[in-house]
Design an enzyme around this catalytic site. Structure first.
Site, PDB file in Angstrom:
ATOM      1  N   PHE A   1       0.337  -1.228   0.352  1.00  0.00           N
ATOM      2  CA  PHE A   1       0.026  -0.090  -0.261  1.00  0.00           C
ATOM      3  C   PHE A   1       1.145   1.283   0.075  1.00  0.00           C
ATOM      4  O   PHE A   1       1.356   1.691   0.729  1.00  0.00           O
ATOM      5  CB  PHE A   1      -0.568  -0.145   1.122  1.00  0.00           C
ATOM      6  CG  PHE A   1      -1.783  -0.528   0.802  1.00  0.00           C
ATOM      7  CD1 PHE A   1      -2.418  -2.248   0.468  1.00  0.00           C
ATOM      8  CD2 PHE A   1      -3.654   0.217   1.139  1.00  0.00           C
ATOM      9  CE1 PHE A   1      -3.561  -2.607   0.614  1.00  0.00           C
ATOM     10  CE2 PHE A   1      -4.283  -0.148   1.098  1.00  0.00           C
ATOM     11  CZ  PHE A   1      -4.765  -1.519   0.563  1.00  0.00           C
TER      12      PHE A   1
ATOM     13  N   CYS B   1      -5.412  15.244  -0.060  1.00  0.00           N
ATOM     14  CA  CYS B   1      -6.443  15.126  -0.801  1.00  0.00           C
ATOM     15  C   CYS B   1      -7.184  16.492  -0.425  1.00  0.00           C
ATOM     16  O   CYS B   1      -7.447  17.460  -0.176  1.00  0.00           O
ATOM     17  CB  CYS B   1      -7.644  14.041   0.871  1.00  0.00           C
ATOM     18  SG  CYS B   1      -8.753  13.858   0.003  1.00  0.00           S
TER      19      CYS B   1
ATOM     20  N   CYS C   1     -15.851  15.643   2.294  1.00  0.00           N
ATOM     21  CA  CYS C   1     -16.436  14.651   3.011  1.00  0.00           C
ATOM     22  C   CYS C   1     -15.567  13.928   4.402  1.00  0.00           C
ATOM     23  O   CYS C   1     -15.031  14.447   4.933  1.00  0.00           O
ATOM     24  CB  CYS C   1     -14.880  13.556   2.334  1.00  0.00           C
ATOM     25  SG  CYS C   1     -14.845  11.368   2.747  1.00  0.00           S
TER      26      CYS C   1
ATOM     27  N   CYS D   1     -14.279  10.536   6.874  1.00  0.00           N
ATOM     28  CA  CYS D   1     -13.030   9.519   6.736  1.00  0.00           C
ATOM     29  C   CYS D   1     -12.073   9.160   8.169  1.00  0.00           C
ATOM     30  O   CYS D   1     -12.418   9.685   8.585  1.00  0.00           O
ATOM     31  CB  CYS D   1     -10.966  10.457   6.060  1.00  0.00           C
ATOM     32  SG  CYS D   1     -10.039   9.671   5.514  1.00  0.00           S
ATOM     33  N   ASP D   2     -11.862   7.738   7.616  1.00  0.00           N
ATOM     34  CA  ASP D   2     -10.404   6.629   9.001  1.00  0.00           C
ATOM     35  C   ASP D   2      -9.339   7.489   8.994  1.00  0.00           C
ATOM     36  O   ASP D   2      -8.386   6.371   9.645  1.00  0.00           O
ATOM     37  CB  ASP D   2     -11.353   6.152   9.712  1.00  0.00           C
ATOM     38  CG  ASP D   2     -11.163   4.662   7.936  1.00  0.00           C
ATOM     39  OD1 ASP D   2     -10.747   5.124   6.925  1.00  0.00           O
ATOM     40  OD2 ASP D   2     -12.389   4.098   8.414  1.00  0.00           O
ATOM     41  N   THR D   3      -8.838   8.019   8.150  1.00  0.00           N
ATOM     42  CA  THR D   3      -7.443   7.579   7.313  1.00  0.00           C
ATOM     43  C   THR D   3      -6.914   8.794   8.006  1.00  0.00           C
ATOM     44  O   THR D   3      -6.773   9.514   7.269  1.00  0.00           O
ATOM     45  CB  THR D   3      -6.953   7.139   6.111  1.00  0.00           C
ATOM     46  OG1 THR D   3      -8.216   6.461   5.790  1.00  0.00           O
ATOM     47  CG2 THR D   3      -5.432   6.957   5.760  1.00  0.00           C
TER      48      THR D   3
ATOM     49  N   GLU E   1      -7.525   2.916  -5.720  1.00  0.00           N
ATOM     50  CA  GLU E   1      -8.027   3.782  -4.682  1.00  0.00           C
ATOM     51  C   GLU E   1      -8.696   5.600  -4.818  1.00  0.00           C
ATOM     52  O   GLU E   1      -8.141   6.152  -4.476  1.00  0.00           O
ATOM     53  CB  GLU E   1      -8.703   3.192  -3.437  1.00  0.00           C
ATOM     54  CG  GLU E   1      -8.022   2.065  -3.502  1.00  0.00           C
ATOM     55  CD  GLU E   1      -7.966   1.117  -1.494  1.00  0.00           C
ATOM     56  OE1 GLU E   1      -8.400   1.466  -0.864  1.00  0.00           O
ATOM     57  OE2 GLU E   1      -8.005  -0.194  -1.918  1.00  0.00           O
TER      58      GLU E   1
ATOM     59  N   HIS F   1      -9.736  -6.039   6.788  1.00  0.00           N
ATOM     60  CA  HIS F   1      -7.891  -5.663   7.375  1.00  0.00           C
ATOM     61  C   HIS F   1      -8.347  -5.342   8.660  1.00  0.00           C
ATOM     62  O   HIS F   1      -7.619  -5.481   9.836  1.00  0.00           O
ATOM     63  CB  HIS F   1      -7.302  -4.838   6.826  1.00  0.00           C
ATOM     64  CG  HIS F   1      -8.096  -3.422   6.487  1.00  0.00           C
ATOM     65  ND1 HIS F   1      -9.616  -3.154   5.473  1.00  0.00           N
ATOM     66  CD2 HIS F   1      -7.828  -2.023   6.975  1.00  0.00           C
ATOM     67  CE1 HIS F   1      -9.679  -1.967   5.783  1.00  0.00           C
ATOM     68  NE2 HIS F   1      -8.701  -1.191   7.131  1.00  0.00           N
TER      69      HIS F   1
END
Length: 210
Positions: free
Chosen positions: A25, A31, A46, A49-51, A116, A204
Site C-alpha cells: 500500500f 486530499c 468528505c 474519513c478514517d485515515t 483507490e 483488515h
C-alpha cells in the site's frame, strides 16, 4: 516530479474484490475533499474519513525525488520475488500525484497497479484496476472502472442512482461509525433487495492489519 507519501507498507488488501491479496500500500499525502485536519472536518465534503493522510511521517513515508526512487521503495517492501506483484495507490486522493512516470516505472517493475480514488479526478488510463469510492456532495468524473465501492449510508447518495455507472463490480461497504451495526444491516438489506450490489467489509480491521 516528486511524490509526497504519508506511509507505505506490506499487508493484505482488506476491502473489495481484491480482498485477501498480498499488496504494497502506498498512501499518498493530501486530499481534495478534506484537509485532514480535525478542525476542518465539519465543513469538508468528505466528513467520515478514517485515515491519516497528512504529512510524510508515517511508516515508509517520505518525499521521493522521482518515480525511480518511489518504485525502489515499493520493491523493498514487496521483496525479491517478481511473481504476482501488486501495489495499491491510495490516499488521501492518489490522482493528485499519480502520473505517467510513476505508472510506467511500476509496470517496468512488473507491478499490477490498483488505485483507490474518490473519482473527482480522471484516473490514469494505464492503471490495471480502478476502484472509485464516491462521496456525497462531490462531482464524480470517473464513472467507469473495475470496482465502484460505495461507503453507505451517505445522505444524498442513493445506490439506485449509481447502478448505471460503468463498473464491473458494484460494492456496498457499511459506514464505520458509532452506528456501524445498523449500517451493516442496512447494507445487507440493500444487497438482498438489489442484486446489482455486493457487500464488502473492512476485513483488515477485523484481522488487526494496517
Amino acid at each position: 516530479m516528486s511524490y509526497a507519501v504519508k506511509e507505505m507498507f506490506l499487508t493484505l488488501q482488506g476491502e473489495g474484490v481484491q480482498a485477501g491479496r498480498r499488496a504494497v500500500f502506498v498512501r499518498f499525502a493530501g486530499c481534495n475533499l478534506w484537509s485532514g485536519r480535525e478542525q476542518d472536518r465539519a465543513s469538508a465534503i468528505c466528513r467520515f474519513c478514517d485515515t491519516d493522510f497528512v504529512g510524510v511521517d508515517g511508516l515508509g513515508g517520505g518525499r521521493f525525488a522521482g518515480a525511480a526512487a518511489l518504485v525502489s521503495a515499493v520493491e523493498a517492501f514487496w521483496g525479491e520475488s517478481r511473481s504476482e506483484r501488486f501495489v495499491v495507490l491510495t490516499g488521501g486522493e492518489p490522482m493528485l500525484q499519480v502520473d505517467d512516470a510513476l505508472v510506467d516505472a511500476l509496470h517496468a517493475a512488473d507491478f499490477f497497479i490498483a488505485i483507490e480514488s474518490n473519482g473527482t479526478l480522471a484516473a490514469h488510463p494505464r492503471l490495471d484496476w480502478i476502484c472509485i469510492s464516491p462521496k456525497a456532495g462531490s462531482e464524480v468524473v470517473q464513472r467507469a472502472g473495475d470496482e465502484l465501492k460505495l461507503v453507505w449510508p451517505q445522505a444524498g447518495l442513493d445506490p439506485v442512482d449509481l447502478e448505471d455507472w460503468d463498473f464491473r463490480h458494484h460494492l456496498l461497504q457499511p459506514l464505520d461509525d458509532p452506528q456501524a451495526d445498523a449500517h451493516r444491516e442496512a447494507c445487507i438489506a440493500q444487497v438482498l433487495e438489489r442484486p446489482r450490489w455486493r457487500l464488502t467489509l473492512q476485513t483488515h480491521k477485523m484481522l488487526g492489519l494496517r
